[in-house]
Design an enzyme around this catalytic site. Sequence first.
Site, PDB file in Angstrom:
ATOM      1  N   GLN A 179       0.889  -1.170   0.000  1.00 23.38           N
ATOM      2  CA  GLN A 179       0.000   0.000   0.000  1.00 23.38           C
ATOM      3  C   GLN A 179       0.924   1.215   0.000  1.00 23.38           C
ATOM      4  O   GLN A 179       1.418   1.615   1.046  1.00 23.38           O
ATOM      5  CB  GLN A 179      -0.930  -0.007   1.223  1.00 23.38           C
ATOM      6  CG  GLN A 179      -1.734   1.279   1.425  1.00 23.38           C
ATOM      7  CD  GLN A 179      -2.556   1.674   0.201  1.00 23.38           C
ATOM      8  OE1 GLN A 179      -3.153   0.833  -0.455  1.00 23.38           O
ATOM      9  NE2 GLN A 179      -2.570   2.962  -0.126  1.00 23.38           N
ATOM     10  N   PRO A 309      -6.255  -1.785   4.924  1.00 26.30           N
ATOM     11  CA  PRO A 309      -6.758  -0.679   5.752  1.00 26.30           C
ATOM     12  C   PRO A 309      -7.747   0.270   5.077  1.00 26.30           C
ATOM     13  O   PRO A 309      -8.341   1.104   5.749  1.00 26.30           O
ATOM     14  CB  PRO A 309      -5.477   0.078   6.142  1.00 26.30           C
ATOM     15  CG  PRO A 309      -4.503  -0.224   5.057  1.00 26.30           C
ATOM     16  CD  PRO A 309      -4.836  -1.604   4.566  1.00 26.30           C
ATOM     17  N   GLY A 311     -10.951   1.036   1.919  1.00 20.91           N
ATOM     18  CA  GLY A 311     -12.031   0.398   1.175  1.00 20.91           C
ATOM     19  C   GLY A 311     -11.493  -0.094  -0.153  1.00 20.91           C
ATOM     20  O   GLY A 311     -11.721  -1.216  -0.570  1.00 20.91           O
ATOM     21  N   MET A 313      -8.111   0.790  -3.268  1.00 21.74           N
ATOM     22  CA  MET A 313      -6.947   1.559  -3.696  1.00 21.74           C
ATOM     23  C   MET A 313      -6.797   1.345  -5.190  1.00 21.74           C
ATOM     24  O   MET A 313      -6.731   0.209  -5.657  1.00 21.74           O
ATOM     25  CB  MET A 313      -5.695   1.093  -2.926  1.00 21.74           C
ATOM     26  CG  MET A 313      -4.406   1.752  -3.380  1.00 21.74           C
ATOM     27  SD  MET A 313      -4.410   3.539  -3.046  1.00 21.74           S
ATOM     28  CE  MET A 313      -3.487   4.138  -4.464  1.00 21.74           C
ATOM     29  N   GLU A 314      -6.739   2.464  -5.893  1.00 20.36           N
ATOM     30  CA  GLU A 314      -6.948   2.465  -7.337  1.00 20.36           C
ATOM     31  C   GLU A 314      -5.736   2.100  -8.181  1.00 20.36           C
ATOM     32  O   GLU A 314      -5.569   2.642  -9.263  1.00 20.36           O
ATOM     33  CB  GLU A 314      -7.441   3.858  -7.725  1.00 20.36           C
ATOM     34  CG  GLU A 314      -6.445   5.003  -7.440  1.00 20.36           C
ATOM     35  CD  GLU A 314      -6.584   5.652  -6.063  1.00 20.36           C
ATOM     36  OE1 GLU A 314      -7.188   5.026  -5.161  1.00 20.36           O
ATOM     37  OE2 GLU A 314      -6.082   6.773  -5.894  1.00 20.36           O
ATOM     38  N   HIS A 338     -16.157   3.960  -7.488  1.00 19.50           N
ATOM     39  CA  HIS A 338     -15.185   4.975  -7.078  1.00 19.50           C
ATOM     40  C   HIS A 338     -13.798   4.649  -7.651  1.00 19.50           C
ATOM     41  O   HIS A 338     -13.164   5.502  -8.274  1.00 19.50           O
ATOM     42  CB  HIS A 338     -15.142   5.048  -5.542  1.00 19.50           C
ATOM     43  CG  HIS A 338     -14.159   6.032  -5.016  1.00 19.50           C
ATOM     44  ND1 HIS A 338     -14.499   7.332  -4.722  1.00 19.50           N
ATOM     45  CD2 HIS A 338     -12.842   5.927  -4.754  1.00 19.50           C
ATOM     46  CE1 HIS A 338     -13.426   7.974  -4.289  1.00 19.50           C
ATOM     47  NE2 HIS A 338     -12.400   7.139  -4.292  1.00 19.50           N
ATOM     48  N   GLU A 339     -13.357   3.429  -7.448  1.00 19.60           N
ATOM     49  CA  GLU A 339     -12.007   3.070  -7.916  1.00 19.60           C
ATOM     50  C   GLU A 339     -11.917   3.142  -9.437  1.00 19.60           C
ATOM     51  O   GLU A 339     -10.900   3.557  -9.983  1.00 19.60           O
ATOM     52  CB  GLU A 339     -11.609   1.675  -7.417  1.00 19.60           C
ATOM     53  CG  GLU A 339     -11.668   1.477  -5.896  1.00 19.60           C
ATOM     54  CD  GLU A 339     -11.028   2.592  -5.083  1.00 19.60           C
ATOM     55  OE1 GLU A 339     -10.045   3.194  -5.562  1.00 19.60           O
ATOM     56  OE2 GLU A 339     -11.507   2.870  -3.971  1.00 19.60           O
ATOM     57  N   HIS A 342     -11.212   6.615 -10.539  1.00 21.94           N
ATOM     58  CA  HIS A 342      -9.811   7.051 -10.429  1.00 21.94           C
ATOM     59  C   HIS A 342      -9.015   6.814 -11.714  1.00 21.94           C
ATOM     60  O   HIS A 342      -7.946   7.399 -11.888  1.00 21.94           O
ATOM     61  CB  HIS A 342      -9.121   6.310  -9.287  1.00 21.94           C
ATOM     62  CG  HIS A 342      -9.292   6.960  -7.951  1.00 21.94           C
ATOM     63  ND1 HIS A 342      -8.946   8.272  -7.718  1.00 21.94           N
ATOM     64  CD2 HIS A 342      -9.750   6.471  -6.771  1.00 21.94           C
ATOM     65  CE1 HIS A 342      -9.192   8.555  -6.436  1.00 21.94           C
ATOM     66  NE2 HIS A 342      -9.686   7.494  -5.849  1.00 21.94           N
ATOM     67  N   GLU A 361      -9.435  12.915  -5.023  1.00 19.13           N
ATOM     68  CA  GLU A 361     -10.587  12.300  -4.352  1.00 19.13           C
ATOM     69  C   GLU A 361     -11.907  13.032  -4.577  1.00 19.13           C
ATOM     70  O   GLU A 361     -12.936  12.399  -4.777  1.00 19.13           O
ATOM     71  CB  GLU A 361     -10.299  12.139  -2.857  1.00 19.13           C
ATOM     72  CG  GLU A 361      -9.127  11.204  -2.567  1.00 19.13           C
ATOM     73  CD  GLU A 361      -9.297   9.803  -3.149  1.00 19.13           C
ATOM     74  OE1 GLU A 361     -10.425   9.430  -3.516  1.00 19.13           O
ATOM     75  OE2 GLU A 361      -8.278   9.091  -3.235  1.00 19.13           O
ATOM     76  N   ASP A 418      -0.430  11.049   5.739  1.00 13.44           N
ATOM     77  CA  ASP A 418      -1.425  10.119   6.299  1.00 13.44           C
ATOM     78  C   ASP A 418      -2.210  10.765   7.432  1.00 13.44           C
ATOM     79  O   ASP A 418      -3.374  10.436   7.664  1.00 13.44           O
ATOM     80  CB  ASP A 418      -0.756   8.861   6.858  1.00 13.44           C
ATOM     81  CG  ASP A 418      -0.276   7.930   5.757  1.00 13.44           C
ATOM     82  OD1 ASP A 418      -0.662   8.151   4.589  1.00 13.44           O
ATOM     83  OD2 ASP A 418       0.488   6.999   6.065  1.00 13.44           O
ATOM     84  N   TYR A 426     -12.467  14.231   0.103  1.00 20.57           N
ATOM     85  CA  TYR A 426     -13.470  13.511  -0.682  1.00 20.57           C
ATOM     86  C   TYR A 426     -14.765  14.322  -0.769  1.00 20.57           C
ATOM     87  O   TYR A 426     -15.278  14.604  -1.843  1.00 20.57           O
ATOM     88  CB  TYR A 426     -13.809  12.156  -0.033  1.00 20.57           C
ATOM     89  CG  TYR A 426     -12.691  11.146  -0.039  1.00 20.57           C
ATOM     90  CD1 TYR A 426     -11.568  11.305   0.770  1.00 20.57           C
ATOM     91  CD2 TYR A 426     -12.758  10.013  -0.832  1.00 20.57           C
ATOM     92  CE1 TYR A 426     -10.546  10.370   0.775  1.00 20.57           C
ATOM     93  CE2 TYR A 426     -11.735   9.064  -0.829  1.00 20.57           C
ATOM     94  CZ  TYR A 426     -10.641   9.249  -0.031  1.00 20.57           C
ATOM     95  OH  TYR A 426      -9.635   8.324  -0.020  1.00 20.57           O
TER      96      TYR A 426
HETATM   97 ZN   LIG Z   1     -10.382   7.449  -3.918  1.00 21.80          ZN
END
Ligand SMILES: [Zn+2]
Length: 656
Positions: A179, A309, A311, A313-314, A338-339, A342, A361, A418, A426
């Site tokens: 990640q 961690p 929902g 990751m694109e 959503h992804e 991206h 976002e 982070d 978002y």
């Molecule tokens: Zn996103």
Amino acid sequence: MKTSSILLFLFSIILLVFYHYNSRLPKPSPAQSFLTFSSSEIDILYDESTLSNINEVRTSHFHLSLVLDFDEQTLSGTNELTMISLTDGLQEVHLDIRNMTINQVMDQDFNSLTFQIEANPFGDESIGDRLRIQLRQKPALFSTFKIIVTYRTSPTATALNWLKPEQTSTKTHPYLFSQCESIHCRTVAPLQDTPSIKSTYSANITVSSSVAVFMSANKTNQYNLSENQTTYEFKCSIPIPSYLLAIISGNVVEKQVGPRTFVITEPNDMPAFSKELEDMEVYLKTVEDYITPYQWGYYKIVILPPSFPYGGMENPLLTFASPTIIAGDKSGVFVVIHEIGHSWTGNWVTCENWENFWLNEGFTVFLERKGGFILNGWDHYAIASIVGNISMVDDMKTYGFNDSFSSLHPQLRQRNPDDAFSTVPYEKGFQFLVYLESLVGQELFRKFLQSYVTRFAQQSLVYEKMAEFLMSFLIENEAFDKIKDKEIDWNQWILQPGLPPVDMAVYFKNEALGKADKLAADFIAGQGEITPNNTEIFYDFDMNLKLMFLQYFVDRIDSIDLKIVSLLEQVYHLNNNTNSEVAFLWLRLNVLVDNQESYGLVESFLSRIGRMKFVRPLYVALNLKHHDFAVEIFKKNEGFYHPIAVRLIKQDLSIK
Ligand SMILES: [Zn+2]
Ligand SMILES: *[C@@H]1O[C@H](CO)[C@@H](O)[C@H](O)[C@H]1NC(C)=O
Ligand SMILES: *[C@@H]1O[C@H](CO)[C@@H](O)[C@H](O)[C@H]1NC(C)=O
Ligand SMILES: *[C@@H]1O[C@H](CO)[C@@H](O)[C@H](O)[C@H]1NC(C)=O
Ligand SMILES: *[C@@H]1O[C@H](CO)[C@@H](O)[C@H](O)[C@H]1NC(C)=O
Ligand SMILES: *[C@@H]1O[C@H](CO)[C@@H](O)[C@H](O)[C@H]1NC(C)=O
Ligand SMILES: *[C@@H]1O[C@H](CO)[C@@H](O)[C@H](O)[C@H]1NC(C)=O
Ligand SMILES: *[C@@H]1O[C@H](CO)[C@@H](O)[C@H](O)[C@H]1NC(C)=O
Ligand SMILES: *[C@@H]1O[C@H](CO)[C@@H](O)[C@H](O)[C@H]1NC(C)=O
Ligand SMILES: *[C@@H]1O[C@H](CO)[C@@H](O)[C@H](O)[C@H]1NC(C)=O
């Protein structure tokens, strides 16, 4: 890369350096930047979160040649960077590294280069170290040269999550997933870890033949290196920022579920997951029809083990998703839309630094909700937006309404991005775009978005550039009068913290919400003793309306009696709900009313799921009621959570 595109690339570098040398302007302070913005400043890159000298040298390609070792929990080998000198007399190359061992640095003729590691220059260990490499010869201006770094990652690399077989679904093989967003790629490879620079990459990954490997790239070859070892070759020929570098390895298989869409997951989960995700082609087509044709070839999604961690990751060609999006009834798949979004905003057009994260976002939530509107209608769109607003307000409350993290331009100087990760970029970003759309009209705004992703294709930008482009777009389309300068208060919307300067609630009016509110109000009026006579309408609510129904109680927590919560369980069996969003909010409500009977379920939820959107607020709620219990559960599960989550939950619980 074709010759024409190399020429174009060189031409843009020349332009960029021309600007660099003719301007040498100080960095504009955010407050004045929009007013004083001029093209001569555009191509100096700004990123407070990198230690690399990005305005002197840039990466155009890198090749990883790595052995992936599950026993040692390391990646080791080389990163060969192809770089372009942007300054006459370049003497040093600075790369981002963190928590890795550097063995050697060489030039393209395999001469050793001297290097030093400047440890922790920002005084925050989590941002990492600067690898300073001295070149033997100064490369000519605009010339290309290579650097080969031999290195080994650490088992504690924050981007790399090494799971034991017990932590996987099939429980037979270990599992690795990465990640990198936001600044964790520097624990995977020494490179210019910044969203401002995009490069192509390729990789040779050697691993035990008992597992498979996938990356955010096309697989171009695979062969048996030895009896027990397989080498996979990958190539990503579309330039990407470092945070989209991604790798997984484990007992995983791939299944095609549509003309362009694939699911990757452990074999025993494949039947259920691929069924749930069978409509991905429809989502892809919907977003593509709204904006512009999809550019990445295939669309592949990995459903990861539950400690992931986020929902989703694109990563291009390798979207990661939490298994919490699989509810069994497709009610969690909006994350996939959503992804997919991206692929345009984030991966194709990218924020230049993490202070402009909302360009990734906010725009992507806008595409996600457009898709939701087209597929599911107005009520769905409006209620999803209202649910989003509630999370945003919660996050602002946590940071403080007056904190720069409650703005669309968090100040990240020498801070870990982070820490600023929340729903603010978002949802406030989304509301800002809805506001702009309301000024210019839906059709013209759609045309603007189409032009925007075309104009900034494969580039990174700051919001000032987007603002400038919007203005010129409107002038070109003779629509400038729709959006007279003073009407859009960029300063208020982007730089000022707190609630949006325009209350957007009126744009999300709908009929459905009233029904959910009325039902919840009836439950409250009944005080847990009288059951409302129309409880069955709940079953027609979609996920977001169920969330609004539960939110009604959360918002009135001081007047909610345990009896009401028990009646809700008796009527709706919410303890059994398989939608993780609903299950989470339900458990949070139980903790808020301190329902002792729920703590077994809360503990089980927290030990099964590592998605921060759920576990962090649950820990925060639990911490207020029973600090020691919260810490006890956390300690039991610390090894299960992802390192990013561990760091943030510790902050939430105020423990070291
Ligand atoms: Zn996103
Ligand atoms: C990486 O971090 C771990 C934990 O802080 C530490 O034990 C280890 O020595 C570090 N390794 C390197 C190469 O920096
Ligand atoms: C990847 O490995 C193969 C086999 O060892 C080799 O032929 C190829 O050149 C390597 N790729 C690069 C870019 O080094
Ligand atoms: C690679 O090895 C596997 C067994 O580990 C074998 O099934 C496969 O046929 C081999 N592939 C090639 C191309 O030799
Ligand atoms: C391959 O694995 C087998 C079984 O684990 C082992 O007996 C053998 O020595 C290994 N071969 C090599 C070349 O490492
Ligand atoms: C992957 O391969 C497809 C088909 O060759 C190509 O269209 C696409 O651009 C490639 N994607 C990347 C990221 O290299
Ligand atoms: C918010 O911050 C600004 C500037 O730091 C300060 O002037 C103002 O008083 C603060 N407002 C509140 C409500 O705290
Ligand atoms: C967001 O929440 C705030 C605070 O509750 C409220 O004033 C505002 O109207 C809400 N906006 C939307 C779009 O729901
Ligand atoms: C349900 O109760 C409401 C009062 O809360 C009443 O107005 C309504 O007629 C009742 N409906 C039925 C079907 O009993
Ligand atoms: C809820 O789940 C429990 C445990 O899995 C099961 O025993 C019970 O029958 C379920 N109740 C309903 C109403 O589905």
